[in-house]
Design a protein around this motif. Structure first.
Motif: not given
Length: 97
Positions: A34-43
């Motif tokens: 999900x983070x990769x698809x949404x291009x989010x950089x979060x711990x």
């Protein structure tokens, strides 16, 4: 998904204000995708046994908890929409002081 894609600029802004932003999930694999698809950089904290969710009284997902510098819960929110970004931005400004 559109609202989530709008989150990254806010996360960067909030970090500059001294606000730590991270995700808590029960499963690492789907969250990473999900983070990769949404291009989010979060711990991400993997809470596979639900201990963190129980500690904060998570009743629905997504569930947002705002904690101040003293460790006190200042705001909780369930659900996600574009209006949440404005609400969260105001909270970050207040808590970042």
């Amino acid at each position: 998904m559109k609202e989530v894609l709008q989150l990254q600029p806010y996360v960067s802004k909030w970090r500059a204000q001294g606000i730590a932003v991270f995700l808590v999930t029960q499963e690492e694999g789907p969250t990473a995708a999900f983070l990769e698809k949404a291009r989010l950089s979060l711990p991400v904290l993997v809470d596979s046994h639900g201990e963190v969710a129980a500690a904060y009284g998570v009743a629905g997902i997504p569930h947002t908890v705002w904690i101040d510098k003293a460790g006190l819960i200042r705001h909780t929110s369930v659900g996600w929409n574009e209006q949440k970004l404005k609400e969260f931005d105001a909270l970050a400004a207040a808590l970042g002081k």
